[in-house]
Scaffold this motif. Structure first.
Motif: not given
Length: 519
Positions: A157-158, A161-162, A164-165, A168, A271
């Motif tokens: 994962a980039s 992406h982390i 963004s999580k 969220e 993840l």
């Protein structure tokens, strides 16, 4: 020799810089979370604390005091403490500068040279001297930036992406937890006010009882607020892990390659992190436990008084609502009405217990014995009374027609028409076909009160008008059913604002003690 002395001077300068950096970092560290300040607020005693750390700290303690000096002047604050803008700007500048500074471990431990290369066979950083040594003879060495770029591409994962999580989780879960904590406090304040109002009339006799019950309320408030604070803290911990992973992935090439294996493991662990759990049922205060039948429960300590008793106590946590209005439960938990959201009534957040419609359920279910209660409907033109089985999930409360699929038995009134409705609509036997199916009733005289009588063992649920002839109740309808599950009394408030509240009538009860020593 000159080259060696130059290396020693460089190391001394690096140590001195690291020492100054450590001292500055200590001055910018929150005394609660021991991390660099995030949105610091200043207290009356001039100490600063992270805003996110202050709420759990105060929640877990009886008074609002400073975490550093225990100063209690914060208890007199009527608004949140102000933001320490100067300290906030210093911390942001420090974090930005630290992210640009190279880490201290950027030189070879054996030769003191900068680490420019990476050995593919040994999976280690190397300097130019290491490249020519016997230790790496015949090995393939590549530039650090080239190897780091390829390894970043191999991560599961980039950093985006982390991030963004993390965003969220912060957007969809942390706000819910914080709102729950604030609502628990609002419930506690309102419930305490009601308890004091009822205790005022009994102050001479019941002072000790009042203090005991308020202590129980505050204890539950502390426990549930602490539980919410723990959920927030757990979420903050997970988000901190995400933030650390982002910082590691975006670190400079040398640091990234030095910690590559640990970074891979950390990213894989992140993840696998499950989504934050939703607010569990029972997050909010059990208001019915504190206010329900309050005068009856304390009557034993009063000798020359009579108390009123409500056979059914409403649970405000189940009060439903629509897009623009809510069902509002009265302070004594025996009445309910529909009110616009622009009124003075506080907005009730969505909870696992709450109806998705204009109804409210009793706080306790019935699964044996004989029970009866009266509901004052007055001049309301649209209402419903009855019992229902509690579903497992909130989304199962109501179907597209306004009520939930499953078992419920109710008497409805809509603009002059009275209907007895049983759901599911298909009967379980010929007897239920005759006595329990839905149908319109013939009612000549409009009732102002509805008496509901449930006989669990006999399997009967009856509705009647107790006001006829002031003595004999007029029978309206009886459902026959073999009850196997616990059922909850409930009322529907369908009138739009103009109707008076539906009221569960209380009873005057005289209690006498029986002397068992004579038996």
């Amino acid at each position: 020799m000159e080259r060696k002395r130059e290396r020693e001077r460089e190391r001394e300068r690096a140590d001195e810089m690291a020492s100054r950096l450590s001292q500055q970092e200590q001055e910018l560290t929150c005394p609660v979370c021991r991390d660099i300040f995030r949105h610091p607020v200043v207290l009356p005693c001039s100490h600063s604390v992270c805003a996110a750390c202050l709420l759990p700290w105060w929640t877990a303690r009886p008074t609002k005091e400073c975490p550093v000096c225990n100063d209690a002047r914060s208890a007199r604050l009527h608004e949140p403490p102000p933001v320490n803008l100067a300290l906030k700007n210093l911390c942001e500048s420090f974090l930005e500068e630290r992210s640009r500074c190279p880490p201290p471990l950027c030189r070879c431990a054996l030769h003191g040279e900068k680490l420019w290369l990476f050995c593919l066979e040994d999976e280690q950083m190397a300097c130019l001297v290491c490249r020519d040594s016997e230790r790496h003879a015949g090995h393939t060495l590549r530039p650090v930036d080239e190897t780091a770029r390829r390894r970043r591409e191999q991560l599961p994962a980039s950093a985006a992406h982390i991030r963004s999580k993390m965003e969220e989780w912060d957007r969809f879960h942390k706000d819910d937890y914080l709102s729950a904590g604030e609502h628990v406090k609002a419930q506690a304040r309102h419930t305490e006010m009601q308890m004091k109002r009822e205790f005022k009339a009994m102050r001479r006799f019941l002072h000790q009882e009042e203090e005991a019950r308020i202590a129980a309320l505050r204890d539950e408030e502390r426990r549930k607020s602490a539980a919410v604070a723990q959920m927030v803290a757990a979420l903050d911990g997970e988000m901190a892990a995400l933030s650390d992973a982002i910082r590691d992935v975006e670190a400079d090439d040398v640091s990234f390659m030095q910690n590559y294996k640990a970074i891979v493991e950390r990213v894989e662990d992140i993840l696998d992190l499950p989504e934050p759990p939703p607010l569990p049922e029972g997050t909010y205060l059990d208001v019915a436990k504190h206010l329900g039948n309050l005068t009856f429960n304390v009557w034993a300590k009063m000798k020359d008084a009579m108390v009123s008793y409500a056979p059914v106590v409403l649970d405000p946590n189940t009060a439903g609502g629509g897009l623009d209005d809510d069902v509002v439960v009265s302070d004594d938990l025996t009445g309910a009405h529909r009110a616009g959201r622009n009124s003075n009534q506080a907005y009730i957040p969505v909870t696992p217990e709450r109806f998705d419609g204009y109804a409210v359920m009793a706080s306790e279910g019935l699964e044996s014995g004989s029970h009866s209660w009266d509901v004052e409907v007055g001049d309301n033109t649209r209402w419903g009374v009855g019992v229902l089985e509690k579903p497992l999930h909130r989304e199962d409360w109501f179907d597209d027609d306004g009520f939930r699929p499953g078992r419920h038995w109710r008497l409805l009134h809509c603009d002059g028409r009275y209907t007895a409705k049983y759901s599911p609509d298909w009967p379980e036997s010929e007897t239920e076909l005759a006595t329990s199916s839905s149908g319109e009733l013939s009612v000549n005289q409009k009732p102002r009160r509805i008496r509901v009588h449930l006989d669990w063992e006999r399997g009967q649920l009856s509705f009647s008008d107790p006001d006829v002839n002031n003595n004999n109740a007029r029978h309206l309808h009886t459902f026959t059913h073999t009850f196997t599950e616990r059922v909850f009394p409930y009322i529907e408030c369908v009138d739009i604002h103009e109707g008076a509240p539906l009221k569960l009538l209380t009873r005057k009860v005289c209690v006498s003690l029986e002397d068992h020593s004579q038996i």
